[in-house]
Design a protein around this motif. Structure first.
Motif, PDB file in Angstrom:
ATOM      1  N   LYS A 161       0.845  -1.188   0.000  1.00 28.80           N
ATOM      2  CA  LYS A 161       0.000   0.000   0.000  1.00 28.80           C
ATOM      3  C   LYS A 161       0.885   1.245   0.000  1.00 28.80           C
ATOM      4  N   PRO A 162       0.324   2.402  -0.347  1.00 28.78           N
ATOM      5  CA  PRO A 162       1.141   3.625  -0.323  1.00 28.78           C
ATOM      6  C   PRO A 162       1.861   3.841   1.003  1.00 28.78           C
ATOM      7  N   ALA A 163       1.242   3.467   2.120  1.00 22.46           N
ATOM      8  CA  ALA A 163       1.870   3.658   3.427  1.00 22.46           C
ATOM      9  C   ALA A 163       3.141   2.847   3.597  1.00 22.46           C
ATOM     10  N   ASP A 164       3.325   1.797   2.783  1.00 21.57           N
ATOM     11  CA  ASP A 164       4.518   0.957   2.885  1.00 21.57           C
ATOM     12  C   ASP A 164       5.728   1.574   2.187  1.00 21.57           C
ATOM     13  N   ILE A 165       5.497   2.558   1.337  1.00 22.05           N
ATOM     14  CA  ILE A 165       6.566   3.154   0.535  1.00 22.05           C
ATOM     15  C   ILE A 165       7.138   4.363   1.261  1.00 22.05           C
ATOM     16  N   ARG A 166       8.455   4.378   1.456  1.00 21.37           N
ATOM     17  CA  ARG A 166       9.107   5.468   2.182  1.00 21.37           C
ATOM     18  C   ARG A 166      10.008   6.318   1.300  1.00 21.37           C
TER      19      ARG A 166
ATOM     20  N   PRO B 147      16.375   1.935   2.759  1.00 27.43           N
ATOM     21  CA  PRO B 147      14.971   1.779   2.366  1.00 27.43           C
ATOM     22  C   PRO B 147      14.697   0.355   1.889  1.00 27.43           C
ATOM     23  N   GLU B 148      13.513  -0.153   2.212  1.00 28.21           N
ATOM     24  CA  GLU B 148      13.154  -1.518   1.820  1.00 28.21           C
ATOM     25  C   GLU B 148      12.537  -1.558   0.434  1.00 28.21           C
ATOM     26  N   PHE B 149      11.743  -0.524   0.108  1.00 28.52           N
ATOM     27  CA  PHE B 149      11.069  -0.450  -1.178  1.00 28.52           C
ATOM     28  C   PHE B 149      11.306   0.926  -1.795  1.00 28.52           C
ATOM     29  N   CYS B 150      11.199   0.992  -3.104  1.00 27.60           N
ATOM     30  CA  CYS B 150      11.210   2.280  -3.804  1.00 27.60           C
ATOM     31  C   CYS B 150      10.203   2.213  -4.943  1.00 27.60           C
ATOM     32  N   LEU B 151       9.306   3.171  -4.973  1.00 30.31           N
ATOM     33  CA  LEU B 151       8.341   3.267  -6.069  1.00 30.31           C
ATOM     34  C   LEU B 151       8.889   4.187  -7.154  1.00 30.31           C
ATOM     35  N   VAL B 152       8.672   3.797  -8.391  1.00 35.46           N
ATOM     36  CA  VAL B 152       9.052   4.616  -9.545  1.00 35.46           C
ATOM     37  C   VAL B 152       7.807   4.872 -10.374  1.00 35.46           C
ATOM     38  N   ASN B 153       7.588   6.131 -10.736  1.00 34.35           N
ATOM     39  CA  ASN B 153       6.430   6.450 -11.572  1.00 34.35           C
ATOM     40  C   ASN B 153       6.865   7.276 -12.771  1.00 34.35           C
ATOM     41  N   GLY B 154       6.457   6.845 -13.959  1.00 32.91           N
ATOM     42  CA  GLY B 154       6.766   7.565 -15.185  1.00 32.91           C
ATOM     43  C   GLY B 154       5.508   8.110 -15.830  1.00 32.91           C
ATOM     44  N   THR B 155       5.617   9.312 -16.367  1.00 34.37           N
ATOM     45  CA  THR B 155       4.483   9.959 -17.040  1.00 34.37           C
ATOM     46  C   THR B 155       4.882  10.298 -18.461  1.00 34.37           C
ATOM     47  N   GLY B 156       4.037   9.952 -19.423  1.00 33.97           N
ATOM     48  CA  GLY B 156       4.344  10.210 -20.819  1.00 33.97           C
ATOM     49  C   GLY B 156       3.341  11.117 -21.488  1.00 33.97           C
ATOM     50  N   GLY B 157       3.805  11.768 -22.538  1.00 27.22           N
ATOM     51  CA  GLY B 157       2.919  12.625 -23.324  1.00 27.22           C
ATOM     52  C   GLY B 157       2.457  13.830 -22.542  1.00 27.22           C
ATOM     53  N   TRP B 158       1.235  14.246 -22.815  1.00 24.85           N
ATOM     54  CA  TRP B 158       0.629  15.375 -22.102  1.00 24.85           C
ATOM     55  C   TRP B 158      -0.244  14.792 -20.993  1.00 24.85           C
TER      56      TRP B 158
ATOM     57  N   LEU C 210      18.215   1.770  -3.512  1.00 28.82           N
ATOM     58  CA  LEU C 210      18.060   0.501  -2.805  1.00 28.82           C
ATOM     59  C   LEU C 210      19.397  -0.202  -2.576  1.00 28.82           C
ATOM     60  N   ARG C 211      20.390   0.144  -3.382  1.00 33.66           N
ATOM     61  CA  ARG C 211      21.742  -0.398  -3.173  1.00 33.66           C
ATOM     62  C   ARG C 211      22.552   0.428  -2.180  1.00 33.66           C
ATOM     63  N   GLY C 212      22.015   1.589  -1.789  1.00 28.32           N
ATOM     64  CA  GLY C 212      22.758   2.484  -0.906  1.00 28.32           C
ATOM     65  C   GLY C 212      23.796   3.306  -1.626  1.00 28.32           C
ATOM     66  N   GLU C 213      23.535   3.641  -2.912  1.00 23.93           N
ATOM     67  CA  GLU C 213      24.542   4.306  -3.743  1.00 23.93           C
ATOM     68  C   GLU C 213      24.044   5.568  -4.427  1.00 23.93           C
ATOM     69  N   SER C 214      23.023   6.215  -3.913  1.00 24.13           N
ATOM     70  CA  SER C 214      22.535   7.427  -4.574  1.00 24.13           C
ATOM     71  C   SER C 214      23.621   8.494  -4.606  1.00 24.13           C
ATOM     72  N   PRO C 215      23.812   9.148  -5.749  1.00 25.36           N
ATOM     73  CA  PRO C 215      24.792  10.233  -5.809  1.00 25.36           C
ATOM     74  C   PRO C 215      24.251  11.526  -5.210  1.00 25.36           C
ATOM     75  N   GLY C 216      22.959  11.541  -4.910  1.00 27.47           N
ATOM     76  CA  GLY C 216      22.343  12.737  -4.351  1.00 27.47           C
ATOM     77  C   GLY C 216      22.140  12.592  -2.857  1.00 27.47           C
ATOM     78  N   VAL C 217      20.928  12.217  -2.459  1.00 29.36           N
ATOM     79  CA  VAL C 217      20.597  12.014  -1.048  1.00 29.36           C
ATOM     80  C   VAL C 217      20.342  10.529  -0.831  1.00 29.36           C
TER      81      VAL C 217
ATOM     82  N   ILE D  63       7.328  -0.956  -8.581  1.00 30.76           N
ATOM     83  CA  ILE D  63       7.725  -1.020  -7.187  1.00 30.76           C
ATOM     84  C   ILE D  63       8.872  -2.005  -7.081  1.00 30.76           C
ATOM     85  N   LEU D  64      10.012  -1.513  -6.633  1.00 30.59           N
ATOM     86  CA  LEU D  64      11.214  -2.334  -6.466  1.00 30.59           C
ATOM     87  C   LEU D  64      11.450  -2.600  -4.997  1.00 30.59           C
ATOM     88  N   GLY D  65      12.005  -3.767  -4.696  1.00 32.02           N
ATOM     89  CA  GLY D  65      12.317  -4.125  -3.327  1.00 32.02           C
ATOM     90  C   GLY D  65      13.790  -4.462  -3.162  1.00 32.02           C
TER      91      GLY D  65
END
Length: 390
Positions: A278-283, A366-377, A354-361, A385-387
């Motif tokens: 559920k959304p509450a599981d994603i941090r 984290p246990e999970f990471c959600l990715v969302n892509g939007t296309g067009g207009w 998720l690997r602990g290697e972000s070049p930013g923050v 959802i990756l774990g």
């Protein structure tokens, strides 16, 4: 017959983002070759191991045309037994991952490379805005000079009218993205900005200012998807693909049923259901940020906040690294990298996070990471959802 997405049967075992942001004179196919080599090296695999390939390269700055996937594969030297060239705009790379998982589960292939590259900043030839078909719904917009930015501005204006969302709240999305990009050595822009900086930047299409809009770069990225079993033999394994969903709705904005939401409602629901979460599981989440309004619409459509409350959520620090849902930890498309289809870079950042290697923050395990892509207009959405691989 089961119709459920095969959750957890595949992993992303290699990921590589090009450090290029300005690459004049460099053909996109060369960038494809570079990032594919990088992703395979990350996985400890070679081109000889690859039997599946997915890409989309039909926009002018991507240098392809008809049969673009065939042309890119030929250039790189891949001869796959399975190929995918689904094009749903910036969400396409996420769709490719979902399709790759299904193909691997079906036994059509074993190791899939998903690749993307574009000279979005340096392409030397004139190209019109992508959504300028003069037939069908386009006949009601093309004569008036509708553009991608003005289309998203319509959605922003409507959200502000209906829910009282303020320009300062839109601006805070850009401010947070820049803060996340500050430590990313490859980000296009790293200097910190304020809400006042965003609001005083040039108005492009009211209510969107220049700093409400994504950066324009050259770049590319690639990932390697394989079965969990095969992942054990790769150099370092990688996060599992737990959930996937996609949805499409319209092409031109005059056909959008509700300017205050997107089909992320449907895509997200499918992704959460297939992952059993559920959304509450994603941090932490990597959300498509072509414009600041895209983030606000997506937060609400995915169910992270109630309809109309994303502005307040952002004002209260909800998307900061210390907040309820840190987003775009590399700086996102608003500050780090956006060469055309930001979905690829969002996937790569999810893998790094998720690997602990972000070049930013980098967040704490984290246990999970959600990715969302939007296309067009605001036309098409795909959600992953990756774990974390444990």
């Amino acid at each position: 017959m089961a119709r459920e997405f095969p959750s957890g049967v595949c992993s992303i075992v290699g990921a590589f983002e090009s450090p290029r942001r300005k690459a004049p004179g460099i053909h996109p196919y060369q960038i494809h070759a570079e990032v594919i080599a990088g992703a395979l090296a990350d996985a400890g695999l070679t081109l000889a191991d690859v039997d599946g390939f997915a890409t989309t390269a039909i926009f002018p700055a991507e240098a392809g045309w008809q049969l673009s996937a065939v042309e890119v594969a030929e250039y790189v030297g891949i001869q796959p037994s399975w190929v995918c060239s689904t094009d749903i705009g910036g969400a396409a790379p996420l769709s490719h991952v979902g399709n790759a998982v299904a193909a691997i589960q079906a036994g059509l292939c074993e190791v899939v490379v998903v690749s993307y590259a574009s000279a979005g900043r340096s392409w030397p030839l004139h190209a019109t805005d992508f959504n300028t078909g003069q037939t069908g719904p386009g006949q009601f917009e093309v004569p008036y000079g509708m553009s991608t930015i003005s289309a998203y501005a319509l959605a922003a204006a409507r959200h502000m009218h209906v829910y009282g969302t303020r320009p300062e709240q839109l601006a805070q999305v850009a401010v947070q993205s820049r803060a996340n990009a500050h430590s990313n050595p490859h980000a296009m822009y790293r200097d910190l900005i304020t809400v006042d900086d965003v609001l005083s930047s040039t108005m492009i299409s009211s209510p969107l200012h220049k700093l409400d809009c994504c950066v324009v770069t050259d770049s590319g990225g690639a990932i390697v998807v394989t079965s969990r079993e095969r992942a054990k033999d790769t150099r370092r394994g990688g996060p599992s693909v737990l959930g996937f969903g996609e949805a499409i709705s319209h092409t031109q904005m005059n056909q959008m049923a509700d300017l205050t939401t997107t089909c992320a409602e449907q895509a997200g629901r499918r992704a959460f259901a297939s992952a059993g979460l559920k959304p509450a599981d994603i941090r932490v989440a990597q959300l498509y940020d072509s414009f600041t309004i895209t983030v606000i619409l997506t937060l609400e459509a995915l169910g992270f906040v109630p309809k109309g409350e994303a502005g307040a959520f952002i004002s209260d620090g909800g998307i900061s690294p210390e907040g309820r849902l840190p987003i775009n930890t590399d700086g996102g498309g608003l500050s780090s990298n956006h060469s055309g289809r930001r979905g690829m870079y969002a996937i790569i950042e999810a893998v790094r996070q998720l690997r602990g290697e972000s070049p930013g923050v980098q967040l704490a395990s984290p246990e999970f990471c959600l990715v969302n892509g939007t296309g067009g207009w605001l036309s098409a959405v795909a959600t992953l959802i990756l774990g974390r691989d444990v």
